[in-house]
Every structure is written in structure tokens, then in C-alpha cells.
Design a protein around this motif. Sequence first.
Motif, mmCIF file in Angstrom:
data_model
loop_
_atom_site.group_PDB
_atom_site.id
_atom_site.type_symbol
_atom_site.label_atom_id
_atom_site.label_comp_id
_atom_site.label_asym_id
_atom_site.label_seq_id
_atom_site.Cartn_x
_atom_site.Cartn_y
_atom_site.Cartn_z
ATOM 1 N N LEU A 198 -35.112 -33.390 14.229
ATOM 2 C CA LEU A 198 -35.351 -33.265 12.793
ATOM 3 C C LEU A 198 -34.053 -33.500 12.017
ATOM 4 O O LEU A 198 -32.976 -33.048 12.414
ATOM 5 N N ASP A 199 -34.169 -34.210 10.910
ATOM 6 C CA ASP A 199 -33.014 -34.549 10.080
ATOM 7 C C ASP A 199 -32.966 -33.607 8.879
ATOM 8 O O ASP A 199 -33.707 -33.761 7.914
ATOM 9 N N TRP A 200 -32.083 -32.600 8.953
ATOM 10 C CA TRP A 200 -31.958 -31.614 7.880
ATOM 11 C C TRP A 200 -30.852 -31.987 6.893
ATOM 12 O O TRP A 200 -30.517 -31.196 6.004
ATOM 13 N N SER A 201 -30.315 -33.195 7.029
ATOM 14 C CA SER A 201 -29.160 -33.567 6.208
ATOM 15 C C SER A 201 -29.543 -34.006 4.797
ATOM 16 O O SER A 201 -28.683 -34.092 3.923
ATOM 17 N N LYS A 202 -30.818 -34.292 4.573
ATOM 18 C CA LYS A 202 -31.259 -34.784 3.268
ATOM 19 C C LYS A 202 -31.796 -33.637 2.414
ATOM 20 O O LYS A 202 -32.258 -32.625 2.918
ATOM 21 N N ASP A 203 -31.752 -33.818 1.111
ATOM 22 C CA ASP A 203 -32.381 -32.889 0.166
ATOM 23 C C ASP A 203 -31.952 -31.445 0.369
ATOM 24 O O ASP A 203 -32.767 -30.510 0.312
ATOM 25 N N GLY A 204 -30.678 -31.255 0.628
ATOM 26 C CA GLY A 204 -30.158 -29.896 0.720
ATOM 27 C C GLY A 204 -30.726 -29.076 1.855
ATOM 28 O O GLY A 204 -30.904 -27.855 1.727
ATOM 29 N N GLY A 205 -31.034 -29.713 2.962
ATOM 30 C CA GLY A 205 -31.548 -28.988 4.114
ATOM 31 C C GLY A 205 -33.037 -28.735 4.062
ATOM 32 O O GLY A 205 -33.550 -27.915 4.844
ATOM 33 N N LEU A 206 -33.745 -29.431 3.182
ATOM 34 C CA LEU A 206 -35.195 -29.263 3.070
ATOM 35 C C LEU A 206 -35.914 -30.501 3.582
ATOM 36 O O LEU A 206 -35.442 -31.627 3.398
ATOM 37 N N ILE A 207 -37.060 -30.273 4.198
ATOM 38 C CA ILE A 207 -37.902 -31.359 4.670
ATOM 39 C C ILE A 207 -39.284 -31.205 4.027
ATOM 40 O O ILE A 207 -39.861 -30.111 4.060
ATOM 41 N N PRO A 208 -39.818 -32.271 3.408
ATOM 42 C CA PRO A 208 -41.169 -32.172 2.832
ATOM 43 C C PRO A 208 -42.210 -31.983 3.921
ATOM 44 O O PRO A 208 -42.121 -32.587 4.994
ATOM 45 N N ALA A 209 -43.199 -31.131 3.630
ATOM 46 C CA ALA A 209 -44.268 -30.853 4.584
ATOM 47 C C ALA A 209 -45.611 -31.117 3.902
ATOM 48 O O ALA A 209 -45.968 -30.440 2.938
ATOM 49 N N VAL A 210 -46.334 -32.103 4.407
ATOM 50 C CA VAL A 210 -47.672 -32.419 3.902
ATOM 51 C C VAL A 210 -48.664 -31.537 4.645
ATOM 52 O O VAL A 210 -48.714 -31.546 5.872
ATOM 53 N N ILE A 211 -49.457 -30.762 3.896
ATOM 54 C CA ILE A 211 -50.416 -29.852 4.510
ATOM 55 C C ILE A 211 -51.794 -30.486 4.468
ATOM 56 O O ILE A 211 -52.302 -30.835 3.403
ATOM 57 N N GLN A 212 -52.404 -30.632 5.637
ATOM 58 C CA GLN A 212 -53.697 -31.288 5.769
ATOM 59 C C GLN A 212 -54.705 -30.316 6.373
ATOM 60 O O GLN A 212 -54.377 -29.553 7.291
ATOM 61 N N HIS A 213 -55.924 -30.326 5.849
ATOM 62 C CA HIS A 213 -56.987 -29.463 6.374
ATOM 63 C C HIS A 213 -57.273 -29.848 7.825
ATOM 64 O O HIS A 213 -57.521 -31.008 8.131
ATOM 65 N N ALA A 214 -57.237 -28.868 8.714
ATOM 66 C CA ALA A 214 -57.375 -29.151 10.138
ATOM 67 C C ALA A 214 -58.745 -29.684 10.506
ATOM 68 O O ALA A 214 -58.894 -30.373 11.521
ATOM 69 N N HIS A 215 -59.772 -29.388 9.698
ATOM 70 C CA HIS A 215 -61.126 -29.834 10.020
ATOM 71 C C HIS A 215 -61.549 -31.050 9.202
ATOM 72 O O HIS A 215 -62.043 -32.030 9.758
ATOM 73 N N SER A 216 -61.364 -30.985 7.894
ATOM 74 C CA SER A 216 -61.873 -32.058 7.033
ATOM 75 C C SER A 216 -60.896 -33.220 6.876
ATOM 76 O O SER A 216 -61.290 -34.310 6.501
ATOM 77 N N ALA A 241 -58.639 -33.276 4.591
ATOM 78 C CA ALA A 241 -58.205 -33.322 3.193
ATOM 79 C C ALA A 241 -56.732 -32.937 3.090
ATOM 80 O O ALA A 241 -56.269 -32.023 3.773
ATOM 81 N N VAL A 242 -56.009 -33.642 2.228
ATOM 82 C CA VAL A 242 -54.616 -33.286 1.957
ATOM 83 C C VAL A 242 -54.629 -32.124 0.969
ATOM 84 O O VAL A 242 -55.107 -32.261 -0.159
ATOM 85 N N LEU A 243 -54.105 -30.981 1.376
ATOM 86 C CA LEU A 243 -54.212 -29.753 0.586
ATOM 87 C C LEU A 243 -53.068 -29.569 -0.394
ATOM 88 O O LEU A 243 -53.274 -29.216 -1.550
ATOM 89 N N MET A 244 -51.844 -29.790 0.057
ATOM 90 C CA MET A 244 -50.693 -29.557 -0.805
ATOM 91 C C MET A 244 -49.450 -30.169 -0.174
ATOM 92 O O MET A 244 -49.470 -30.620 0.971
ATOM 93 N N LEU A 245 -48.373 -30.155 -0.951
ATOM 94 C CA LEU A 245 -47.064 -30.581 -0.468
ATOM 95 C C LEU A 245 -46.094 -29.437 -0.694
ATOM 96 O O LEU A 245 -46.033 -28.856 -1.780
ATOM 97 N N GLY A 246 -45.361 -29.079 0.329
ATOM 98 C CA GLY A 246 -44.339 -28.043 0.209
ATOM 99 C C GLY A 246 -43.055 -28.493 0.885
ATOM 100 O O GLY A 246 -42.972 -29.622 1.396
ATOM 101 N N TYR A 247 -42.072 -27.609 0.902
ATOM 102 C CA TYR A 247 -40.785 -27.924 1.527
ATOM 103 C C TYR A 247 -40.402 -26.819 2.493
ATOM 104 O O TYR A 247 -40.595 -25.630 2.207
ATOM 105 N N MET A 248 -39.859 -27.210 3.622
ATOM 106 C CA MET A 248 -39.415 -26.254 4.623
ATOM 107 C C MET A 248 -37.945 -26.469 4.951
ATOM 108 O O MET A 248 -37.480 -27.619 5.016
ATOM 109 N N ASN A 249 -37.242 -25.357 5.130
ATOM 110 C CA ASN A 249 -35.926 -25.442 5.752
ATOM 111 C C ASN A 249 -36.081 -24.942 7.195
ATOM 112 O O ASN A 249 -37.194 -24.695 7.666
ATOM 113 N N ARG A 250 -34.976 -24.797 7.903
ATOM 114 C CA ARG A 250 -35.068 -24.386 9.306
ATOM 115 C C ARG A 250 -35.780 -23.039 9.450
ATOM 116 O O ARG A 250 -36.618 -22.838 10.329
ATOM 117 N N GLU A 251 -35.443 -22.111 8.549
ATOM 118 C CA GLU A 251 -36.010 -20.766 8.635
ATOM 119 C C GLU A 251 -37.515 -20.777 8.342
ATOM 120 O O GLU A 251 -38.291 -20.063 8.991
#
Length: 224
Positions: A12-30, A32-42
Amino acid sequence: MTTLGEPELGKLDWSKDGGLIPAVIQHAHSGAVLMLGYMNREALAATQASGKVTFWSRRKRRLWTKGETSGNTLQLRGIAADCDGDALLVLAEPTGPTCHLGTPTCWGAGAPRAAAESLAFLAELDALIGRRIAEKPENSYTTRLLQEGTLRIAQKVGEEGLELALAGAAQDDQHLIAEAADLVYHTLLLLRARQQDLARVVAELQIRHVAAARPTGTPVSIRP
């Protein structure tokens, strides 16, 4: 549940965007793209450890588990990194509306839907039947049929199949659709009563599709 192991985490490349990586959240069954959030290592570590999708809130400047106040959590079902290691795809099962505005996704009720998303409702229905079997809620039609036994459920499948055939031969389109829906539901219930599920049926259809597409005489070596 599929999570990232040490080899994947190391890429994983944590060097961009201040240590944040975009996370696309997708419904596991349907799907559907539910939301977009950001994750750091923690946040990623907390997501994988707890099974509840957790982000780094850029506004609150802290870890934020989706649903910590509303109760509308996202239960982790799988996670993967993209080819560059700078974006995440998270499969999750929502326990309520994902958006704080009360809509299923953060793109609103009028968001465009892929054709496959409507068909994927069958997987949601299959999962719901599985929960009904486990929880056995009172006043549930599914619970009552289960109490009557697998033989009765099989009989219902036969009855609904006949009613569908009659609707197809002599009734209007709405009757045809209604009877088809009844047959699909009772078929899913019969599968679950026999400790099988829709995924096994789909896998069988995929095997047949691949086999049918091969030239005549070509051996098929596919495991179900």
C-alpha cells in the motif's frame, strides 16, 4: 471475510494525500456503490480487526467508525487494494441507510443503477431467508413453512411451478410476474432448507455456460 494480509499491506502506498487512501465502499450483495471514505493505517487496521468499516475523518481529525452514533454500521465482508496500492475497494453489508440523509447510498435515491444491481437483489433475498432460518422470528411466513418441514416446502415449489405454467399459458403479464416471484422465493427457501444457497446454483449455471461455449469435443476441467 477477505482481508489484506501482510504482503498486500506492505504494497500500500501511504505517501499520497497525507497518509490517506480513498476507500470505495460497495454493497457486498447488490454491488451498489454506497459511499467514499478515507483510511489511514490505523483506520484500516481497525476495520480489519473489528469487522466494522472505520475511516479517518478529515473533519473530526480522528478515527470514525461508520454508524457509531446512528447505528447504521457497515459490516466488513471483503477488502482489496488496486493495482497501484493507492485505493481500496471495500465490500460491506450495511445495517441501515448508508447516507446520513437516510438514503441507501451517498449518491441519493435517484442515483443511476446498473442492471446487475437489480438482479443482485436475489442475493439479498437469499441472505434474508438465511437470517430468518437462523433467527426464526414469530409471525414470519418463512418460519411457519420451516416448521412444516422440507417436504412441505418442496410441495410449495411444485405448486408455484404449476401456477407459473398456468399463468404463462392463460393469464396476463402481471399474473405471470407474480407467480414467477412466488416460485423464486420458494425455490430459495427450499435451497436454504437443504443447507444450500443461490451461489451454488449460479456456480452450476456458470459451469454449464462455459461448457456450452467450448467447441464440441473439447474436454472441460472445471471444479464447482
